[in-house]
Design a protein around this motif. Structure first.
Motif, short mmCIF file in Angstrom:
data_model
loop_
_atom_site.label_atom_id
_atom_site.label_comp_id
_atom_site.label_asym_id
_atom_site.label_seq_id
_atom_site.Cartn_x
_atom_site.Cartn_y
_atom_site.Cartn_z
N MET A 1 1.01 -1.54 -0.35
CA MET A 1 -0.26 0.19 -0.34
C MET A 1 0.85 1.41 0.30
N LYS B 1 -1.43 -3.73 2.41
CA LYS B 1 -2.36 -3.96 2.84
C LYS B 1 -1.93 -4.66 4.12
N ASP C 1 -0.19 3.02 -3.13
CA ASP C 1 -1.57 1.55 -3.65
C ASP C 1 -1.03 2.52 -4.62
N LYS C 2 0.15 1.94 -5.49
CA LYS C 2 1.34 1.65 -6.58
C LYS C 2 0.61 3.16 -7.32
N TYR D 1 -2.62 10.62 -5.90
CA TYR D 1 -2.85 10.00 -4.87
C TYR D 1 -3.31 10.57 -4.24
N ASN E 1 -8.76 8.81 1.42
CA ASN E 1 -8.67 7.17 1.94
C ASN E 1 -7.04 7.20 3.01
N GLU F 1 -7.48 2.90 4.03
CA GLU F 1 -6.81 2.22 3.47
C GLU F 1 -5.47 2.02 3.96
#
Length: 337
Positions: A1, A25, A59-60, A66, A73, A145
């Motif tokens: 993540m 994650k 998250d890549k 992001y 998130n 997340e």
């Protein structure tokens, strides 16, 4: 993540030096870092500071992109936070539920964090512990997340610690990636997960092996012993197992032994005599009736008077350990001085 790759940033009081870190994650990572390092790292992750060099991905996705699109998130809890002081606890939770349009039942979160019983109390009257709980409850509303938690259990009582750790575990079980950054090594160990230490030398795992500490024993024999030799210590209800090379020194006070690791004490269930026997082959020396020192950590031998000596370590606090007069000759033979 969260993926940090070759991160470098120089500030006035901190130096982020070639950091590589992965928080998957559903996993928990704890980092011990002082206030300046902690603040700088969080600001870099949240795109509040410009990176010197390196990359950060969430998250890549590049962290700047992001955060621009998915800021909601990410949950962030700082060591010290401001609140709407006139709100009651329930008014505050209801207010944030409406702002972020959360589908979570905020009263259930309040119950989990022992806030329901003080729902009508104004925030200005809350203790530091209750404020920490309220901050955590607010961020859980996001169903994050990624959660970044600064000093999760600093200066709070045992019951609150248990509640926070339980809810961190629950978040991980739901798939969240949790990064806790603590100013105390002991707290980082207690929080658990994969534990790292961050300082001017970079980021390293707390149990990294130090090959340079191998001395007169053959490498094969020491590697074998290293695999099986751990020194037990206790925090609350948990038993920690320390690699001998992590220990700066051991001491005994009023018949109770403790291990000193990165400037903090951990109570040990073994006597100092037992520790001396277990640690001798790892380069430890009984320098005083109440102290065993890791000679790899000694930076200086100080002579105060004809009968007063001490060893200065290279640890964070530059610890000064007493050296008995009768041990000087033995120490000189070991160090070949």
């Amino acid at each position: 993540m969260l993926k940090i790759k070759n991160l470098y940033k120089k500030q006035a009081n901190s130096f982020i030096n070639n950091i590589n870190l992965m928080v998957e994650k559903g996993s928990l990572v704890s980092i011990e870092a002082d206030r300046e390092f902690s603040n700088t790292l969080i600001d870099l992750i949240l795109d509040k500071e410009v990176i010197g060099s390196g990359e950060i991905y969430i998250d890549k996705i590049n962290h700047s992109d992001y955060i621009h699109k998915n800021k909601g998130n990410i949950g962030v809890i700082f060591r010290d936070e401001g609140f709407y002081e006139r709100f009651t606890v329930e008014e505050y939770m209801r207010y944030y539920t409406e702002i972020i349009d959360s589908k979570v039942n905020y009263r259930e979160i309040m119950l989990k964090l022992s806030l329901l019983e003080i729902a009508g109390k104004r925030i200005k009257a809350l203790s530091y512990t209750r404020r920490k709980m309220l901050s955590f409850a607010r961020e859980i509303l996001k169903e994050p997340e990624l959660l970044i938690f600064q000093d999760p259990i600093f200066d709070i009582d045992k019951n609150a610690t248990e509640i926070i750790l339980k809810n961190i575990e629950e978040l991980c079980n739901k798939g969240a990636a949790v990064l806790s950054i603590c100013s105390s090594f002991k707290e980082a160990m207690l929080i658990g997960g994969k534990v790292y230490v961050l300082d001017e030398n970079g980021l390293r795992e707390a149990e990294d092996k130090k090959e340079e500490a191998i001395t007169s024993e053959s490498k094969e024999k020491l590697e074998f012993m290293h695999k099986i030799e751990k020194i037990p210590a206790k925090i609350e209800e948990r038993i920690l197992l320390f690699d001998p090379f992590e220990i700066d020194y051991a001491e005994s006070e009023s018949g109770v032994s403790s291990l000193n690791v990165r400037g903090e004490k951990f109570q040990c269930m073994m006597s100092l005599t037992e520790l001396e026997e277990r640690l001798r082959c790892f380069g430890f020396f009984r320098c005083h009736r109440s102290y065993i020192v890791n000679l790899q950590k000694v930076k200086e031998v100080v002579t105060w008077t004809r009968n007063s000596y001490s060893l200065i370590l290279g640890d964070r606090g530059k610890s000064s350990i007493p050296l008995s007069k009768g041990k000087i000759t033995e120490l000189k033979e070991i160090l070949k001085i």
